[in-house]
Design a protein around this motif. Structure first.
Motif, PDB file in Angstrom:
ATOM      1  N   ALA A  24       0.830  -1.202   0.000  1.00  0.00           N
ATOM      2  CA  ALA A  24       0.000   0.000   0.000  1.00  0.00           C
ATOM      3  C   ALA A  24       0.867   1.256   0.000  1.00  0.00           C
ATOM      4  O   ALA A  24       0.594   2.223  -0.724  1.00  0.00           O
ATOM      5  N   ALA A  25       1.924   1.246   0.796  1.00  0.00           N
ATOM      6  CA  ALA A  25       2.833   2.392   0.837  1.00  0.00           C
ATOM      7  C   ALA A  25       3.532   2.573  -0.506  1.00  0.00           C
ATOM      8  O   ALA A  25       3.741   3.703  -0.965  1.00  0.00           O
ATOM      9  N   ALA A  26       3.883   1.467  -1.145  1.00  0.00           N
ATOM     10  CA  ALA A  26       4.510   1.544  -2.468  1.00  0.00           C
ATOM     11  C   ALA A  26       3.549   2.146  -3.484  1.00  0.00           C
ATOM     12  O   ALA A  26       3.937   2.974  -4.314  1.00  0.00           O
ATOM     13  N   ALA A  27       2.280   1.736  -3.429  1.00  0.00           N
ATOM     14  CA  ALA A  27       1.276   2.285  -4.349  1.00  0.00           C
ATOM     15  C   ALA A  27       1.095   3.778  -4.118  1.00  0.00           C
ATOM     16  O   ALA A  27       0.961   4.559  -5.065  1.00  0.00           O
ATOM     17  N   GLU A  28       1.105   4.188  -2.849  1.00  0.00           N
ATOM     18  CA  GLU A  28       0.995   5.609  -2.526  1.00  0.00           C
ATOM     19  C   GLU A  28       2.197   6.374  -3.088  1.00  0.00           C
ATOM     20  O   GLU A  28       2.059   7.485  -3.591  1.00  0.00           O
ATOM     21  N   PHE A  29       3.375   5.753  -2.988  1.00  0.00           N
ATOM     22  CA  PHE A  29       4.579   6.404  -3.518  1.00  0.00           C
ATOM     23  C   PHE A  29       4.456   6.609  -5.022  1.00  0.00           C
ATOM     24  O   PHE A  29       4.769   7.674  -5.556  1.00  0.00           O
ATOM     25  N   VAL A  30       3.998   5.570  -5.732  1.00  0.00           N
ATOM     26  CA  VAL A  30       3.859   5.650  -7.182  1.00  0.00           C
ATOM     27  C   VAL A  30       2.882   6.763  -7.575  1.00  0.00           C
ATOM     28  O   VAL A  30       3.117   7.511  -8.523  1.00  0.00           O
ATOM     29  N   GLU A  31       1.785   6.881  -6.837  1.00  0.00           N
ATOM     30  CA  GLU A  31       0.735   7.831  -7.210  1.00  0.00           C
ATOM     31  C   GLU A  31       0.986   9.249  -6.705  1.00  0.00           C
ATOM     32  O   GLU A  31       0.638  10.216  -7.384  1.00  0.00           O
ATOM     33  N   HIS A  32       1.597   9.370  -5.511  1.00  0.00           N
ATOM     34  CA  HIS A  32       1.674  10.699  -4.898  1.00  0.00           C
ATOM     35  C   HIS A  32       3.080  11.159  -4.556  1.00  0.00           C
ATOM     36  O   HIS A  32       3.266  12.321  -4.174  1.00  0.00           O
ATOM     37  N   GLY A  33       4.064  10.258  -4.658  1.00  0.00           N
ATOM     38  CA  GLY A  33       5.416  10.635  -4.288  1.00  0.00           C
ATOM     39  C   GLY A  33       5.692  10.375  -2.819  1.00  0.00           C
ATOM     40  O   GLY A  33       4.790  10.102  -2.032  1.00  0.00           O
ATOM     41  N   TYR A  34       6.934  10.464  -2.453  1.00  0.00           N
ATOM     42  CA  TYR A  34       7.395  10.142  -1.102  1.00  0.00           C
ATOM     43  C   TYR A  34       6.793  11.082  -0.072  1.00  0.00           C
ATOM     44  O   TYR A  34       6.307  10.660   0.984  1.00  0.00           O
ATOM     45  N   ASP A  35       6.819  12.378  -0.348  1.00  0.00           N
ATOM     46  CA  ASP A  35       6.428  13.368   0.645  1.00  0.00           C
ATOM     47  C   ASP A  35       4.917  13.538   0.770  1.00  0.00           C
ATOM     48  O   ASP A  35       4.415  13.879   1.841  1.00  0.00           O
ATOM     49  N   LYS A  36       4.169  13.315  -0.312  1.00  0.00           N
ATOM     50  CA  LYS A  36       2.728  13.576  -0.291  1.00  0.00           C
ATOM     51  C   LYS A  36       1.895  12.353   0.074  1.00  0.00           C
ATOM     52  O   LYS A  36       0.671  12.439   0.136  1.00  0.00           O
ATOM     53  N   ALA A  37       2.533  11.225   0.290  1.00  0.00           N
ATOM     54  CA  ALA A  37       1.792  10.039   0.724  1.00  0.00           C
ATOM     55  C   ALA A  37       1.185  10.293   2.100  1.00  0.00           C
ATOM     56  O   ALA A  37       1.754  11.019   2.920  1.00  0.00           O
ATOM     57  N   VAL A  38      -0.001   9.704   2.344  1.00  0.00           N
ATOM     58  CA  VAL A  38      -0.742   9.921   3.597  1.00  0.00           C
ATOM     59  C   VAL A  38      -0.900   8.584   4.320  1.00  0.00           C
ATOM     60  O   VAL A  38      -1.324   7.595   3.712  1.00  0.00           O
ATOM     61  N   VAL A  39      -0.562   8.561   5.602  1.00  0.00           N
ATOM     62  CA  VAL A  39      -0.599   7.317   6.373  1.00  0.00           C
ATOM     63  C   VAL A  39      -2.008   6.720   6.399  1.00  0.00           C
ATOM     64  O   VAL A  39      -2.179   5.503   6.266  1.00  0.00           O
ATOM     65  N   SER A  40      -3.022   7.552   6.562  1.00  0.00           N
ATOM     66  CA  SER A  40      -4.392   7.025   6.607  1.00  0.00           C
ATOM     67  C   SER A  40      -4.777   6.369   5.285  1.00  0.00           C
ATOM     68  O   SER A  40      -5.508   5.371   5.266  1.00  0.00           O
ATOM     69  N   ASP A  41      -4.260   6.905   4.173  1.00  0.00           N
ATOM     70  CA  ASP A  41      -4.541   6.295   2.871  1.00  0.00           C
ATOM     71  C   ASP A  41      -3.803   4.972   2.709  1.00  0.00           C
ATOM     72  O   ASP A  41      -4.317   4.028   2.108  1.00  0.00           O
ATOM     73  N   ILE A  42      -2.604   4.899   3.254  1.00  0.00           N
ATOM     74  CA  ILE A  42      -1.853   3.644   3.232  1.00  0.00           C
ATOM     75  C   ILE A  42      -2.614   2.578   4.009  1.00  0.00           C
ATOM     76  O   ILE A  42      -2.797   1.447   3.541  1.00  0.00           O
ATOM     77  N   ALA A  43      -3.081   2.950   5.200  1.00  0.00           N
ATOM     78  CA  ALA A  43      -3.838   2.005   6.033  1.00  0.00           C
ATOM     79  C   ALA A  43      -5.117   1.569   5.319  1.00  0.00           C
ATOM     80  O   ALA A  43      -5.469   0.378   5.332  1.00  0.00           O
ATOM     81  N   ARG A  44      -5.821   2.519   4.709  1.00  0.00           N
ATOM     82  CA  ARG A  44      -7.067   2.190   4.001  1.00  0.00           C
ATOM     83  C   ARG A  44      -6.805   1.202   2.874  1.00  0.00           C
ATOM     84  O   ARG A  44      -7.542   0.227   2.703  1.00  0.00           O
TER      85      ARG A  44
END
Length: 204
Positions: free
Chosen positions: A23-43
């Motif tokens: 999930a964190a990797a997907a967030e990185f791909v879509e939003h970048g390292y800095d703009k990833a959100v922990v709640s979105d990773i958990a979701r």
């Protein structure tokens, strides 16, 4: 929307941790390292934010862990293993690995995001530097094996040959990430044939 696909056969972590890393990797791909959100990773992982913080106290730590995992998966030796090429002669192995560069996927495309994020993020820059060094070491071993198999003249400089191969791989990723018109894209057969000639031609 790009999705990070689960690495094949290399878990080594519990199921929840695996889902969180994906999930964190997907967030990185879509939003970048800095703009990833922990709640979105958990979701994405189907867990609470508490499950994230129980494993990584800060967002930067979960993103770093996800990035480490992604970069490990796209190192040459792992890609070769995933493609079941380990027992191939080096010339066939390099051609098949190179031909696979045309088959873009989010796991490999993340490298483009890493290059972009590394300009402003010291943690990403450090990981990119480490990745490029390990990638060069693994390709160096392949070139040395190629010399043993008679693919390359033993007198040729291994470091120089390694740089050429590394540049082909990274350059292809960066070019394709920008988008290419069909008229500028070779067929897989044409690309593989050209790579084979180029790889063998490095011996002259």
């Amino acid at each position: 929307m790009a999705e990070y696909s689960r690495p094949r056969g290399r878990l080594g972590v519990d199921e929840t941790t695996r889902r969180l890393l994906e999930a964190a990797a997907a967030e990185f791909v879509e939003h970048g390292y800095d703009k990833a959100v922990v709640s979105d990773i958990a979701r994405r992982a189907g867990v609470t934010t508490g499950a994230v913080y129980a494993r990584w106290p800060r967002k930067s730590e979960v993103m770093a862990a996800a990035l480490d995992r992604i970069l490990e998966e796209i190192l040459p030796e792992q890609r070769i293993k995933d493609l079941q090429l380990s027992e191939f002669p080096v010339v066939d192995l390099l051609v098949a690995w190179g031909a696979d560069l045309l088959n873009s996927d989010a796991t490999q495309d993340v490298l483009v995001h890493v290059f972009g994020s590394a300009r402003n993020n010291a943690a990403v820059q450090e990981r990119l530097h480490r990745f490029l060094g390990e990638q060069a070491d693994q390709l160096h071993r392949l070139v040395e094996r190629g010399k043993e198999e008679g693919l390359y003249n033993p007198e040729l400089n291994t470091t120089a040959l390694t740089l050429v191969i590394q540049a082909i791989g990274i350059g292809t990723h960066l070019l394709l990430s920008a988008g290419r018109d069909d008229r500028h894209m070779p067929s897989e057969h044409e690309w593989a044939t050209s790579l084979a000639r180029l790889i063998r031609g490095l011996n002259s």
